[in-house]
Design an enzyme around this catalytic site. Structure first.
Site, mmCIF file in Angstrom:
data_model
loop_
_atom_site.group_PDB
_atom_site.id
_atom_site.type_symbol
_atom_site.label_atom_id
_atom_site.label_comp_id
_atom_site.label_asym_id
_atom_site.label_seq_id
_atom_site.Cartn_x
_atom_site.Cartn_y
_atom_site.Cartn_z
ATOM 1 N N SER A 34 0.859 -1.197 0.000
ATOM 2 C CA SER A 34 0.000 0.000 0.000
ATOM 3 C C SER A 34 0.883 1.230 0.000
ATOM 4 C CB SER A 34 -0.883 0.014 1.251
ATOM 5 O OG SER A 34 -1.431 1.296 1.468
ATOM 6 N N TYR A 93 -2.136 -0.716 10.271
ATOM 7 C CA TYR A 93 -2.222 -1.152 8.861
ATOM 8 C C TYR A 93 -0.969 -0.709 8.099
ATOM 9 C CZ TYR A 93 -4.064 -1.105 4.010
ATOM 10 O OH TYR A 93 -4.257 -1.289 2.665
HETATM 11 P P1 NAD Z 1 -11.434 -6.224 -0.622
HETATM 12 O O1 NAD Z 1 -12.325 -6.016 0.548
HETATM 13 O O2 NAD Z 1 -12.036 -6.504 -1.928
HETATM 14 O O3 NAD Z 1 -10.394 -7.383 -0.321
HETATM 15 C C1 NAD Z 1 -9.972 -7.757 0.980
HETATM 16 C C2 NAD Z 1 -9.944 -9.257 0.965
HETATM 17 O O4 NAD Z 1 -9.326 -9.754 2.138
HETATM 18 C C3 NAD Z 1 -11.347 -9.864 0.910
HETATM 19 O O5 NAD Z 1 -11.440 -10.637 -0.254
HETATM 20 C C4 NAD Z 1 -11.432 -10.750 2.133
HETATM 21 O O6 NAD Z 1 -12.096 -11.970 1.906
HETATM 22 C C5 NAD Z 1 -9.977 -10.955 2.472
HETATM 23 N N1 NAD Z 1 -9.826 -11.222 3.887
HETATM 24 C C6 NAD Z 1 -9.923 -10.331 4.917
HETATM 25 N N2 NAD Z 1 -9.772 -10.995 6.082
HETATM 26 C C7 NAD Z 1 -9.571 -12.300 5.787
HETATM 27 C C8 NAD Z 1 -9.365 -13.470 6.565
HETATM 28 N N3 NAD Z 1 -9.303 -13.425 7.894
HETATM 29 N N4 NAD Z 1 -9.236 -14.640 5.916
HETATM 30 C C9 NAD Z 1 -9.288 -14.721 4.564
HETATM 31 N N5 NAD Z 1 -9.448 -13.635 3.769
HETATM 32 C C10 NAD Z 1 -9.600 -12.444 4.378
HETATM 33 O O7 NAD Z 1 -10.511 -4.916 -0.692
HETATM 34 P P2 NAD Z 1 -9.235 -4.566 -1.589
HETATM 35 O O8 NAD Z 1 -9.073 -3.120 -1.435
HETATM 36 O O9 NAD Z 1 -9.315 -5.154 -2.916
HETATM 37 O O10 NAD Z 1 -8.048 -5.244 -0.764
HETATM 38 C C11 NAD Z 1 -7.064 -6.068 -1.367
HETATM 39 C C12 NAD Z 1 -5.700 -5.634 -0.879
HETATM 40 O O11 NAD Z 1 -5.419 -4.329 -1.386
HETATM 41 C C13 NAD Z 1 -5.547 -5.539 0.636
HETATM 42 O O12 NAD Z 1 -4.315 -6.114 1.010
HETATM 43 C C14 NAD Z 1 -5.517 -4.053 0.883
HETATM 44 O O13 NAD Z 1 -4.793 -3.715 2.042
HETATM 45 C C15 NAD Z 1 -4.821 -3.572 -0.373
HETATM 46 N N6 NAD Z 1 -4.967 -2.139 -0.639
HETATM 47 C C16 NAD Z 1 -6.199 -1.627 -0.915
HETATM 48 C C17 NAD Z 1 -6.305 -0.272 -1.152
HETATM 49 C C18 NAD Z 1 -7.643 0.353 -1.445
HETATM 50 O O14 NAD Z 1 -7.760 1.585 -1.430
HETATM 51 N N7 NAD Z 1 -8.676 -0.427 -1.723
HETATM 52 C C19 NAD Z 1 -5.172 0.548 -1.127
HETATM 53 C C20 NAD Z 1 -3.947 -0.019 -0.853
HETATM 54 C C21 NAD Z 1 -3.849 -1.376 -0.615
#
Ligand code: NAD
Length: 300
Positions: free
Chosen positions: A192, A205
């Site tokens: 991130s 985080y």
């Molecule tokens: P999202 O909610 O679509 O994905 C998060 C995923 O994590 C979900 O599919 C969920 O099932 C899984 N998850 C959470 N807890 C879990 C557990 N205990 N066991 C199994 N699976 C679990 O959101 P996203 O934004 O696509 O997130 C994906 C990645 O991107 C994450 O690592 C997040 O930190 C990172 N990220 C997102 C952003 C943003 O703005 N969306 C920015 C930077 C980084």
């Protein structure tokens, strides 16, 4: 430009891209749910045509049911990969992703499993080998984030939970997958921008994301002699369930407006970078983090 809620600015040739979001969609508890979001995230660029870059490969994607993971899964399927989608419990989102992968002619195994549970990693590996007989690509992408304005409000439980999901699961799953990888295999970790810029309301985080970058660098050096590449992607704001499920409604409304490009990314805009890193196109890239953050300047 003044964008009222839910008005879309046409910025990209692919589709209208929202730049503001209705604030009345806070979801209670994580993981968030994609199918209830307004507007729905855009997971797929219809103009993206695969060219067989991942033909015959098997990829595991944690957090693959929704958001960034879903977009990566769809792009990988277009490039010819079969998918293992690991997620916690968002079955409808996962089934939507599975349906699209099958429409694209690829196989998909859904694995609902808590990546904090004992034995989760061997369960994922065993299930993948049983279904597909091999593993070529690992995308460590599951994540949680909990908005807190003071370090004093971060409970020990929250702290441990964030580290368990965001970094311990990455290391444990990589360890379980590693004996099955071969020269040419690739690991991509979702970090991130907060690893680089910090985030005053996501202190735990941000710490896990910094750890992911360091893990990526260390593992890349360790595995380079085996020709297994390890990289990370550091997204900025992306319109996914994570955000309405974790940040206050007033911040949802303006999510992504403060970056130079003035909007949040849509998940599909992240996917080609994962294809690059997972495929032979990235054959000389390892230990690197690629920044997809709308123009925020970061220094390594
Ligand atoms: P999202 O909610 O679509 O994905 C998060 C995923 O994590 C979900 O599919 C969920 O099932 C899984 N998850 C959470 N807890 C879990 C557990 N205990 N066991 C199994 N699976 C679990 O959101 P996203 O934004 O696509 O997130 C994906 C990645 O991107 C994450 O690592 C997040 O930190 C990172 N990220 C997102 C952003 C943003 O703005 N969306 C920015 C930077 C980084």
């Amino acid at each position: 430009m003044n964008y009222p809620y839910a008005k879309y600015g046409v910025i990209h040739q692919c589709k209208d891209i929202p730049v503001a979001f209705p604030p009345d969609q806070h979801q209670h508890g994580q993981p968030g749910i994609e199918y209830v979001m307004n507007p729905l995230p855009i997971s797929e660029n219809p103009n993206y045509v695969g060219t067989g870059k991942l033909k015959g490969k098997v990829a595991i994607i944690t957090g693959g049911d929704s958001g960034i993971g879903r977009a990566v899964a769809i792009a990988f399927a277009k490039e010819g990969a079969d998918l293992v989608i690991v997620y916690l419990n968002e079955h409808r989102d996962a089934q939507d992703t599975e349906r699209r992968i099958r429409q694209l002619g690829r196989k998909c195994l859904l694995l609902p499993v808590d990546v904090r549970s004992p034995g989760f990693a061997s369960y994922i590996v065993d299930s993948t080998l049983k279904a597909f007989g091999k593993i070529d690509i690992l995308i460590n992408n599951a994540g949680v984030q909990y908005f807190q304005t003071s370090l004093l409000d971060i409970s020990e439980e929250q702290l441990r939970n964030t580290f368990e999901v965001n970094i311990l699961s990455f290391i444990l799953l990589t360890k379980a997958v590693l004996p099955h990888l071969r020269p040419g295999s690739s690991i991509v970790n979702t970090a991130s921008v907060t690893a680089y810029l910090g985030n005053d309301t996501l202190m735990d985080y941000s710490s896990t994301k910094g750890a992911i970058v360091s893990f990526t660098r260390a593992l890349a050096r360790n595995l380079a002699p085996q020709c297994i590449r390890v990289n990370a992607v550091a997204p900025g704001p992306v319109w996914t369930p994570l955000n309405p499920a974790s940040i206050p409604p007033e911040r949802v409304a303006v999510f992504g407006r403060d970056v130079p490009l003035g909007r949040a990314a849509q998940p599909y805009e992240l996917a080609p970078t994962y294809v690059l890193l997972a495929s032979d196109d990235g054959s000389y890239i390892t230990g690197t983090t690629i920044h997809i953050n709308g123009g925020q300047m970061v220094t390594d």
